[in-house]
Design a protein around this motif. Sequence first.
Motif, PDB file in Angstrom:
ATOM      1  N   ALA A 154     -10.351   4.952 -15.677  1.00  0.00           N
ATOM      2  CA  ALA A 154      -9.160   4.766 -16.481  1.00  0.00           C
ATOM      3  C   ALA A 154      -8.075   5.170 -15.920  1.00  0.00           C
ATOM      4  O   ALA A 154      -7.909   6.117 -15.270  1.00  0.00           O
ATOM      5  N   VAL A 155      -6.830   4.527 -16.041  1.00  0.00           N
ATOM      6  CA  VAL A 155      -5.577   4.943 -16.091  1.00  0.00           C
ATOM      7  C   VAL A 155      -5.091   5.795 -17.405  1.00  0.00           C
ATOM      8  O   VAL A 155      -5.207   5.449 -18.330  1.00  0.00           O
ATOM      9  N   PHE A 174      -7.254   8.167 -13.348  1.00  0.00           N
ATOM     10  CA  PHE A 174      -5.825   8.173 -12.516  1.00  0.00           C
ATOM     11  C   PHE A 174      -4.787   8.342 -13.337  1.00  0.00           C
ATOM     12  O   PHE A 174      -4.444   7.568 -14.366  1.00  0.00           O
ATOM     13  N   VAL A 175      -4.221   9.567 -13.160  1.00  0.00           N
ATOM     14  CA  VAL A 175      -3.385  10.039 -14.243  1.00  0.00           C
ATOM     15  C   VAL A 175      -1.849   9.786 -13.790  1.00  0.00           C
ATOM     16  O   VAL A 175      -1.308  10.235 -12.540  1.00  0.00           O
ATOM     17  N   VAL A 176      -1.233   9.496 -14.717  1.00  0.00           N
ATOM     18  CA  VAL A 176       0.648   9.140 -14.474  1.00  0.00           C
ATOM     19  C   VAL A 176       1.115   9.885 -15.740  1.00  0.00           C
ATOM     20  O   VAL A 176       0.670   9.558 -16.943  1.00  0.00           O
ATOM     21  N   ARG A 177       2.167  10.742 -15.221  1.00  0.00           N
ATOM     22  CA  ARG A 177       2.390  11.421 -16.489  1.00  0.00           C
ATOM     23  C   ARG A 177       4.202  11.512 -16.419  1.00  0.00           C
ATOM     24  O   ARG A 177       4.649  11.504 -15.188  1.00  0.00           O
ATOM     25  N   TYR A 200      -0.925  -0.154  -9.931  1.00  0.00           N
ATOM     26  CA  TYR A 200      -1.873  -0.001  -8.813  1.00  0.00           C
ATOM     27  C   TYR A 200      -3.416   0.812  -9.066  1.00  0.00           C
ATOM     28  O   TYR A 200      -4.178   0.339  -8.775  1.00  0.00           O
ATOM     29  N   GLY A 201      -3.404   1.441 -10.318  1.00  0.00           N
ATOM     30  CA  GLY A 201      -4.749   1.864 -10.808  1.00  0.00           C
ATOM     31  C   GLY A 201      -5.512   0.584 -11.589  1.00  0.00           C
ATOM     32  O   GLY A 201      -6.660   0.411 -11.263  1.00  0.00           O
TER      33      GLY A 201
END
Length: 207
Positions: free
Chosen positions: A49-50, A73-76, A92-93
Amino acid sequence: MISSPITSPAQALRVLMEGNARFVHGLPEHPNQDAGRRAALAPAQRPFAVLFGCSDSRLAAEIIFDQGLGDLFVVRTAGHVTGAEALGSIEYGVAVLECPLVVVLGHDSCGAVGAAVDSLEQGRLPGGFVRDVVERVTPSVLAARAAGITDVDGIVDEHIRQSVDLLLERSQVLAARTAAGTAAVVGLSYRLRDGRARTVTAHGPLT
């Protein structure tokens, strides 16, 4: 611990919510956090998961969803505001790492939402690049008010919905995969006091 790859959006969301339930009840398993997992991931990653969340220090995704190395896949960003860098990371994720699920994670008492509310009420914006964050949250505050929503937590939910819609509007990659049924986008709201995440909005195959 998940022994087989997670390939469906529904399964990915179920694993996340089961992990959150363990966290809420104080029974975390801390999966995929040992030396063996670290070594196995060295050649490549395959997260399921993103997680696009607010930068708030209390929203550590792997902890509140009881996951481990290589799972998310962490975006913050502050207030989970969406810019080119965030969109590129999310794409990308999804496109390269083939994550079947994208989660937008907001939370109650969000400072970015509060700042946007204050700026509208007081007629002034903060300085520096904080101003950019507040300006990107402001449309969600205005949309909430247009819908008759005035409480801060209700505005947070509206900001989550707006963020999910914005991802699908701006990312052709994500929109196409969601329409094809190979990915889903879910907006969750996290409650700081009890640690529970609840669904605010969802798009894609999750049943």
